[in-house]
Design a protein around this motif. Structure first.
Motif, PDB file in Angstrom:
ATOM      1  N   THR A 108       0.836  -1.211   0.000  1.00  0.00           N
ATOM      2  CA  THR A 108       0.000   0.000   0.000  1.00  0.00           C
ATOM      3  C   THR A 108       0.860   1.246   0.000  1.00  0.00           C
ATOM      4  N   GLY A 109       1.904   1.247   0.833  1.00  0.00           N
ATOM      5  CA  GLY A 109       2.794   2.401   0.888  1.00  0.00           C
ATOM      6  C   GLY A 109       3.481   2.678  -0.436  1.00  0.00           C
ATOM      7  N   PHE A 110       3.859   1.602  -1.148  1.00  0.00           N
ATOM      8  CA  PHE A 110       4.515   1.795  -2.446  1.00  0.00           C
ATOM      9  C   PHE A 110       3.589   2.506  -3.431  1.00  0.00           C
ATOM     10  N   TRP A 111       2.346   2.041  -3.548  1.00  0.00           N
ATOM     11  CA  TRP A 111       1.445   2.628  -4.540  1.00  0.00           C
ATOM     12  C   TRP A 111       1.004   4.034  -4.138  1.00  0.00           C
ATOM     13  N   PHE A 112       0.818   4.270  -2.859  1.00  0.00           N
ATOM     14  CA  PHE A 112       0.523   5.643  -2.435  1.00  0.00           C
ATOM     15  C   PHE A 112       1.727   6.550  -2.673  1.00  0.00           C
ATOM     16  N   GLY A 113       2.931   6.027  -2.436  1.00  0.00           N
ATOM     17  CA  GLY A 113       4.131   6.819  -2.714  1.00  0.00           C
ATOM     18  C   GLY A 113       4.245   7.165  -4.192  1.00  0.00           C
ATOM     19  N   LEU A 114       3.911   6.216  -5.044  1.00  0.00           N
ATOM     20  CA  LEU A 114       3.937   6.489  -6.480  1.00  0.00           C
ATOM     21  C   LEU A 114       2.919   7.568  -6.845  1.00  0.00           C
ATOM     22  N   ALA A 115       1.740   7.498  -6.217  1.00  0.00           N
ATOM     23  CA  ALA A 115       0.719   8.515  -6.485  1.00  0.00           C
ATOM     24  C   ALA A 115       1.182   9.893  -6.023  1.00  0.00           C
ATOM     25  N   VAL A 116       1.873   9.960  -4.889  1.00  0.00           N
ATOM     26  CA  VAL A 116       2.383  11.242  -4.393  1.00  0.00           C
ATOM     27  C   VAL A 116       3.413  11.810  -5.352  1.00  0.00           C
ATOM     28  N   VAL A 117       4.316  10.963  -5.831  1.00  0.00           N
ATOM     29  CA  VAL A 117       5.345  11.433  -6.764  1.00  0.00           C
ATOM     30  C   VAL A 117       4.710  12.023  -8.019  1.00  0.00           C
TER      31      VAL A 117
ATOM     32  N   ALA B  33      -4.037  10.393 -13.768  1.00  0.00           N
ATOM     33  CA  ALA B  33      -4.741   9.107 -13.854  1.00  0.00           C
ATOM     34  C   ALA B  33      -4.145   8.239 -14.954  1.00  0.00           C
ATOM     35  N   LEU B  34      -3.875   8.827 -16.116  1.00  0.00           N
ATOM     36  CA  LEU B  34      -3.292   8.059 -17.219  1.00  0.00           C
ATOM     37  C   LEU B  34      -1.880   7.591 -16.877  1.00  0.00           C
ATOM     38  N   THR B  35      -1.111   8.442 -16.236  1.00  0.00           N
ATOM     39  CA  THR B  35       0.256   8.071 -15.868  1.00  0.00           C
ATOM     40  C   THR B  35       0.270   6.917 -14.877  1.00  0.00           C
ATOM     41  N   LEU B  36      -0.573   7.010 -13.853  1.00  0.00           N
ATOM     42  CA  LEU B  36      -0.614   5.953 -12.843  1.00  0.00           C
ATOM     43  C   LEU B  36      -1.190   4.664 -13.414  1.00  0.00           C
ATOM     44  N   ALA B  37      -2.165   4.772 -14.317  1.00  0.00           N
ATOM     45  CA  ALA B  37      -2.695   3.565 -14.956  1.00  0.00           C
ATOM     46  C   ALA B  37      -1.612   2.880 -15.784  1.00  0.00           C
ATOM     47  N   GLY B  38      -0.791   3.678 -16.462  1.00  0.00           N
ATOM     48  CA  GLY B  38       0.321   3.108 -17.222  1.00  0.00           C
ATOM     49  C   GLY B  38       1.339   2.440 -16.310  1.00  0.00           C
TER      50      GLY B  38
END
Length: 297
Positions: A175-184, A196-201
């Motif tokens: 969970t921390g990894f994906w939230f960290g990616l969203a923050v970046v 949204a498109l970037t995170l989906a990719g």
């Protein structure tokens, strides 16, 4: 007693006095590797591959060709696999809650108002992440425990709570990894749609494409021998050995003279010939199995 006294005549492999009959059918034991306490949370392909085998005097290759008997409808629909949901679908839920963490505030003009309060950007982001991440982890804990109880997991067993703790610790890191990616991605000051498109990719690449490419590279560099090839080798060896059953039995008795009474010829009974044939089949198929094991390793 009836058989010994001649009052009954045994039929085929029903004679309890025959070691071949008992070892081949009646007394054949099962070899099992019991599922781990939390196996119901990560089914994988365990509904297709059996975790138990019946050991008898048949060729050991019969075990390799053994598959679980399952209702085809169940296999088509599949079982609910919590591990699959958490690995593949859970990140999508995280990204749905985190893709516009700062972008929406920026687009609505409320980010400046929020930053006018006595807090830093880091505090604002941490608050959002902790609130949303805590909610999702709470749901994971609830559904994991509910699933364990519903499937009959013995929570009093010695290692269950340790395994549950490791499961939840891994989910917290995931969970921390994906939230960290969203923050970046949110710090790039792009629009919500772009985020949204970037995170989906990223999800597509990390969860689907990267494992698929790694598997393709591995199987290209070290291709595992075909199961069909192994079955064909077994059939060829079996056919050739069966045609020379009596010869193989005689050779076997030469190698094991202690098994044949002195002055007698080897008796070509069905069980003895079958055993000698199976030993020859095992010998011929072993190189195929060795190659298979080596390339898997």
């Amino acid at each position: 007693e009836d058989f010994e006294a001649g009052r009954k005549e045994p039929k085929g492999f029903q004679d309890p006095r025959s070691a071949g009959a008992i070892g081949g059918t009646s007394a054949a034991p099962y070899l099992a590797m019991p599922p781990a306490p939390l196996a119901t949370l990560a089914i994988g392909q365990s509904d297709l591959y059996p975790y138990y085998f019946k050991l008898n005097l048949r060729s050991k290759q019969a075990i390799l060709a053994n598959d679980e008997i399952e209702n085809p409808t169940n296999l088509l629909a599949g079982r609910f696999d919590l591990a699959f949901v958490l690995i593949y679908l859970f990140p999508l839920l995280i990204l749905a809650l985190g893709y516009n963490m700062l972008a929406s505030e920026r687009e609505q003009g409320t980010l400046v108002l929020a930053m006018s309060q006595p807090l830093t950007m880091g505090q604002l982001v941490r608050g959002k992440v902790l609130l949303r991440g805590g909610l999702l982890l709470g749901l994971v804990v609830v559904f994991t425990l509910a699933g364990a109880v519903a499937t009959g997991v013995d929570l009093s067993a010695g290692t269950v709570w340790l395994r549950l703790g490791l499961w939840l610790a891994m989910m917290a890191l995931y969970t921390g990894f994906w939230f960290g990616l969203a923050v970046v991605v949110n710090t790039w000051q792009t629009s919500s749609a772009t985020n949204a498109l970037t995170l989906a990719g990223c999800w597509l690449g990390l969860v689907l494409v990267a494992p698929g490419v790694a598997n393709l590279v591995a199987t290209s560099l070290y291709p595992v021998p075909s199961r069909v090839e192994m079955v064909q080798a077994m059939r060829r060896a079996g056919k050739e050995a069966q045609a020379e059953g009596s010869i193989l039995l005689a050779k076997y008795m030469e190698d094991h003279p202690e098994l044949m009474p002195e002055g007698e010829k080897p008796q070509a009974d069905f069980a003895s010939v079958t055993y000698a044939v199976q030993m020859e089949v095992d010998k011929q198929v072993q190189p195929v199995l060795d190659q298979f094991d080596a390339q898997v390793a």
